[in-house]
Design an enzyme around this catalytic site. Structure first.
Site, PDB file in Angstrom:
ATOM      1  N   SER A 126      48.577  33.408  33.487  1.00 58.59           N
ATOM      2  CA  SER A 126      48.423  31.954  33.461  1.00 58.59           C
ATOM      3  C   SER A 126      48.322  31.438  32.032  1.00 58.59           C
ATOM      4  CB  SER A 126      47.183  31.542  34.254  1.00 58.59           C
ATOM      5  OG  SER A 126      46.039  32.173  33.748  1.00 58.59           O
ATOM      6  N   GLU A 139      52.267  30.239  35.450  1.00 62.80           N
ATOM      7  CA  GLU A 139      51.572  29.898  36.708  1.00 62.80           C
ATOM      8  C   GLU A 139      51.095  28.444  36.832  1.00 62.80           C
ATOM      9  OE1 GLU A 139      48.531  32.848  37.732  1.00 62.80           O
ATOM     10  OE2 GLU A 139      49.581  34.365  36.571  1.00 62.80           O
ATOM     11  N   TRP A 141      39.340  37.672  48.621  1.00 59.74           N
ATOM     12  CA  TRP A 141      39.039  36.267  48.390  1.00 59.74           C
ATOM     13  C   TRP A 141      39.475  35.381  49.559  1.00 59.74           C
ATOM     14  CZ3 TRP A 141      40.798  36.305  42.517  1.00 59.74           C
ATOM     15  CH2 TRP A 141      39.907  37.124  41.823  1.00 59.74           C
ATOM     16  N   CYS A 179      40.057  43.045  36.200  1.00 60.79           N
ATOM     17  CA  CYS A 179      39.045  42.446  35.334  1.00 60.79           C
ATOM     18  C   CYS A 179      37.755  42.252  36.090  1.00 60.79           C
ATOM     19  CB  CYS A 179      39.523  41.122  34.758  1.00 60.79           C
ATOM     20  SG  CYS A 179      39.986  39.912  35.980  1.00 60.79           S
ATOM     21  N   GLU A 189      40.382  44.335  31.422  1.00 62.10           N
ATOM     22  CA  GLU A 189      39.371  43.675  30.595  1.00 62.10           C
ATOM     23  C   GLU A 189      38.641  44.729  29.771  1.00 62.10           C
ATOM     24  OE1 GLU A 189      36.950  40.824  32.738  1.00 62.10           O
ATOM     25  OE2 GLU A 189      35.196  41.505  31.660  1.00 62.10           O
ATOM     26  N   HIS A 204      37.028  34.696  27.892  1.00 63.81           N
ATOM     27  CA  HIS A 204      35.955  33.958  28.561  1.00 63.81           C
ATOM     28  C   HIS A 204      35.203  33.062  27.592  1.00 63.81           C
ATOM     29  CE1 HIS A 204      36.955  37.293  31.213  1.00 63.81           C
ATOM     30  NE2 HIS A 204      36.784  36.374  32.138  1.00 63.81           N
TER      31      HIS A 204
HETATM   32  N1  GLN Z   1      47.642  36.486  36.658  1.00 66.07           N
HETATM   33  C1  GLN Z   1      46.355  35.876  36.791  1.00 66.07           C
HETATM   34  C2  GLN Z   1      46.129  34.893  35.659  1.00 66.07           C
HETATM   35  O1  GLN Z   1      46.533  35.142  34.584  1.00 66.07           O
HETATM   36  C3  GLN Z   1      45.244  36.897  36.780  1.00 66.07           C
HETATM   37  C4  GLN Z   1      43.887  36.260  36.943  1.00 66.07           C
HETATM   38  C5  GLN Z   1      42.765  37.240  37.131  1.00 66.07           C
HETATM   39  O2  GLN Z   1      42.804  38.348  36.722  1.00 66.07           O
HETATM   40  N2  GLN Z   1      41.706  36.822  37.725  1.00 66.07           N
HETATM   41  O3  GLN Z   1      45.509  33.869  35.822  1.00 66.07           O
HETATM   42 ZN    ZN Z   2      41.761  38.983  34.856  1.00 69.70          ZN
END
Ligand code: GLN
Ligand code: ZN
Length: 745
Positions: free
Chosen positions: A425, A476, A553, A635, A657, A686
């Site tokens: 994204s 995205e 989820w 992650c 991560e 983050h």
């Molecule tokens: N492809 C997703 C993004 O980049 C991965 C998000 C994630 O790892 N939570 O947003």
């Molecule tokens: Zn991630």
């Protein structure tokens, strides 16, 4: 003062409000547009509404202190005085100290946020060190108890229990502080009793995970000690999310008056209870209504289970299996669901009704129970999908040998050493969100929306080319959420309008519902990816969410094993991979950030989970040619426990991560002989901070020392959707420059 527990209860209730009123009020307070008094008044209104609703539903044991401005574990930390010195030093007013711990301030990062057992709720990890001075601060539970009482409603305050509180905390051996903490709990109990509280609920869910004999002894010790407190309310120890094992008889060794057992996620609790000998004088609170999923309860089956408990204990009450925090508030507002599905669902309000019905049925018999649900509608079954799954062989989960794949991919992609990429994204700007809101509201038509998104894809491609990244993404922009997006495009999934569930603090999610067989009526991502690819000669990564994460989820059907549903999702993704490949996409990433988080709490159950989870991923990705490069991304967690499963995914490249853990993951991967591509995150997305050039170079050098350069990728920690363009451009520029420098040396 009444001493009976009651017939029916819930362990907790959603606090966000039916229309996320709490989110809006808390965010307005943070933004400075309302003051503390206005926030407090909204909160009091929400609490009153919940209590009155529960009373009107004829629940006769009603909890309080289940409300929270942010998180109930943080509330318990405040109640025992566990405010770390680094926050006390800020000398902020109490509410701002609370929010500083939750969200951080410029000078101090927030407490760590982590998963609440195997749910999608995240709690704030208490920081306990030898200097922490526990002091009782029961103002909140007492005030809320008094507030309810003023409405004529007697309630049972809820706190996280002392053993679970310390087991969830971090610091040098927090559990060693148990005795100190028990003194504080003892004082809180006395204060509650003085305020007129008859029952208190102490939650000890940490004991449904594997615990050492010493930890179980400590639990016995804790409740023996609290049971001996002279002036106290009656103690109800609630446990949930699974089986208590040896902790069950340990708790029954103590003077507690009531014990809550999850009989949905922990059916074995029943046997253990039967083996525990006489239960004279105790109340067993039987968790018969699933608090963690949204299906209606099979009431007759639940009554039968309840009757087994009645035969064992003096008094039995019925409850939700865990707090109803994990389900949406009210089904009755969902007017657009298929009636067949609607008839099978229960959200928090409906679950309260079920609990009350069950309480009555246990006492008066089943004559008044509503008719059982008819069999699952035939239309929810997809025989073609079932036939395809039945025809699969082990070979469908296998790709060619890695060395061969790697050579074929390199011949096609011709990537430099240390190739640079991102996780998928790009920033979800206010403009993109406004376009999506416009589409929903009907002020922007589908063509206008599509045009807006295509413009964004083009912008993202141009930016990446200009920055010099090697493997590009489309960014995205069209995805509201990485699971919801696929849920809206797959058969067998339904979306709610207002089915919000708190994920953490003011963040709420609206999980899709998987109710039937899963199929893919049409390609889901191919148009976006191939449009992006048409704009550039560089490879564009196709971007999919993996089967395990889609299940984790969503609310998942309970009438077949998770493994079977995962394979159905995987089969749909497998078709998507093939279509992407046919459209000229050479690299496909299948994200599995939730792989670790749904790991069962007990080790005995973990292997079976990892087998189906890995199998589903391999089914999703195993249908492509050797020269199509499969990436995965993980992650949000410590991966040590699932490291061999990560290897077993057999992805060509794994991005993970790592920047906060200083690349520890690379050592773990090396130790198990992981020999494929790996992209440890070198920029912690983050935080809005742009990493210094030297920091990225150092992270890369550490990585090069652990992994041969030809297998090493350079990428951020995670997707960039929460970041702004300014820091994204600056940081990616550093990342590309650092890769160039390390390549050259
Ligand atoms: N492809 C997703 C993004 O980049 C991965 C998000 C994630 O790892 N939570 O947003
Ligand atoms: Zn991630």
């Amino acid at each position: 003062m009444s001493t009976a527990f009651g017939q029916s209860t819930v362990l907790g209730y959603p606090r966000i409000g039916a229309n996320r009123e709490l989110k809006k009020a808390v965010e307005a307070y943070w933004a400075g547009t309302i003051d503390e008094a206005a926030l407090a008044s909204t909160a009091a209104g929400l609490r009153a509404e919940v209590w009155q609703q529960l009373r009107n539903a004829r629940l006769d044991a009603i909890p309080s202190n289940t409300f929270s401005y942010y998180d109930h574990v943080l509330d318990t930390a405040v109640a025992v005085g566990a405010i770390p010195a680094r926050f006390r030093r800020l000398e902020l007013p109490a509410l701002d100290t609370y929010f500083a711990m939750a969200r951080g301030v410029d000078a101090e990062p927030a407490l760590e946020l982590t998963k609440w057992f195997a749910t999608n709720y995240h709690y704030l990890v208490p920081e306990i060190d030898p200097e922490t001075i526990f002091t009782p601060n029961p103002a909140k539970p007492i005030a809320e108890y008094a507030e309810a009482r003023a409405l004529g409603i007697e309630t049972r305050p809820v706190l996280v229990g002392p053993a679970t509180f310390l087991l969830l905390a971090k610091g040098p051996d927090p559990f060693a502080r148990l005795d100190d903490l028990l003194d504080t709990y003892a004082q809180i109990l006395t204060a509650l009793a003085e305020a007129g509280v008859a029952w208190v609920q102490l939650d000890e869910p940490a004991y449904v995970a594997d615990r050492t004999p010493a930890e179980i002894d400590a639990l016995r010790h804790a409740y023996t000690r609290l049971g001996e407190v002279e002036h106290r309310p009656r103690i109800f120890v609630a446990t949930y999310f699974g089986e208590l094992g040896d902790a069950l008889p340990a708790l029954l060794d103590t003077p507690i008056e009531a014990l809550g057992l999850d009989l949905v996620a922990g059916p074995g609790n029943l046997e253990r209870l039967a083996a525990s000998g006489p239960l004279a004088g105790r109340t067993i609170v039987a968790g018969l209504v699933d608090g963690h999923n949204i299906w209606r309860t099979d009431l007759r089956r639940a009554v039968a289970t309840g009757a087994t408990v009645t035969a064992l204990a003096d008094h039995v009450a019925v409850s939700s299996s865990c707090s109803l925090l994990h389900v949406p508030v009210d089904l009755s507002v969902e007017t657009r669901l298929d009636p067949e599905l609607f008839a099978r669902l229960a959200f928090a309000r409906q679950k309260v009704d079920e609990v009350v019905l069950l309480g009555k049925a246990l006492r008066d018999g089943t004559a008044h129970l509503p008719a059982p649900l008819p069999a699952t509608p035939a239309a929810w079954r997809d025989d073609a999908v079932r036939a395809n799954l039945a025809a699969l062989t082990a070979a469908d989960r296998e790709r060619g040998e890695y060395a061969q794949r790697a050579a074929a991919q390199q011949a096609r992609l011709k990537l430099p050493a240390l190739p640079t990429t991102t996780i998928g994204s790009f920033p979800q700007t206010a403009e993109l969100r406004a376009a999506r809101a416009g589409l929903r509201a009907g002020t922007l038509d589908a063509a206008g929306y599509e045009q807006r998104m295509r413009a964004e894809v083009e912008h993202v491609i141009r930016l990446q080319e200009q920055l010099g990244l090697d493997v590009l993404v489309h960014g995205e922009p069209e995805r509201n959420d990485m699971v919801q997006y696929f849920g809206e495009r797959l058969a067998g999934f339904a979306a709610t309008d207002l089915g919000w569930v708190q994920s953490y603090g003011s963040r709420c999610v609206r999980p899709p519902i998987i109710f039937g067989d899963v199929a893919r009526p049409a390609p889901m991502t191919v148009a976006w990816s191939s449009y992006a690819q048409s704009l550039t000669a560089k490879p564009v990564k196709g971007m999919l969410t993996g089967p395990v994460t889609i299940l984790a989820w969503s609310f998942v059907r309970a009438d077949q094993p998770l493994a079977a549903t995962a394979d159905q999702v995987a089969l749909a993704l497998r078709d998507e991979c093939r279509d992407l490949e046919a459209a000229g996409i050479r690299v496909i990433q299948v994200d599995e950030p939730a792989l670790r988080e749904t790991l069962p709490l007990r080790r005995a159950d973990q292997q079976a989970y990892l087998e189906w989870a890995v199998g589903a991923f391999r089914l999703a990705t195993g249908g492509v040619a050797d020269d199509t490069q499969v990436h995965t991304h993980l992650c949000y967690s410590e991966f040590g426990e699932v490291i061999t499963a990560i290897d077993a995914l057999d992805a060509d490249v794994t991005s993970i991560e790592a920047s906060r853990s200083k690349m520890e993951i690379l050592g773990d991967l090396a130790a198990i002989g992981y020999g494929r591509g790996v992209g440890p995150g070198v920029w912690d997305i983050h935080s809005p901070r742009v990493p210094a050039h030297r920091e990225v170079v150092e992270a890369l050098r550490r990585a090069v020392a652990a992994v041969p350069a030809r297998r090493l990728w350079v990428n951020p920690d995670c997707g960039l959707k929460t970041r702004g363009y300014a820091e994204v451009e600056a940081s990616l520029r550093r990342l590309v420059a650092a890769a160039a420098e390390v390549r050259g040396s």
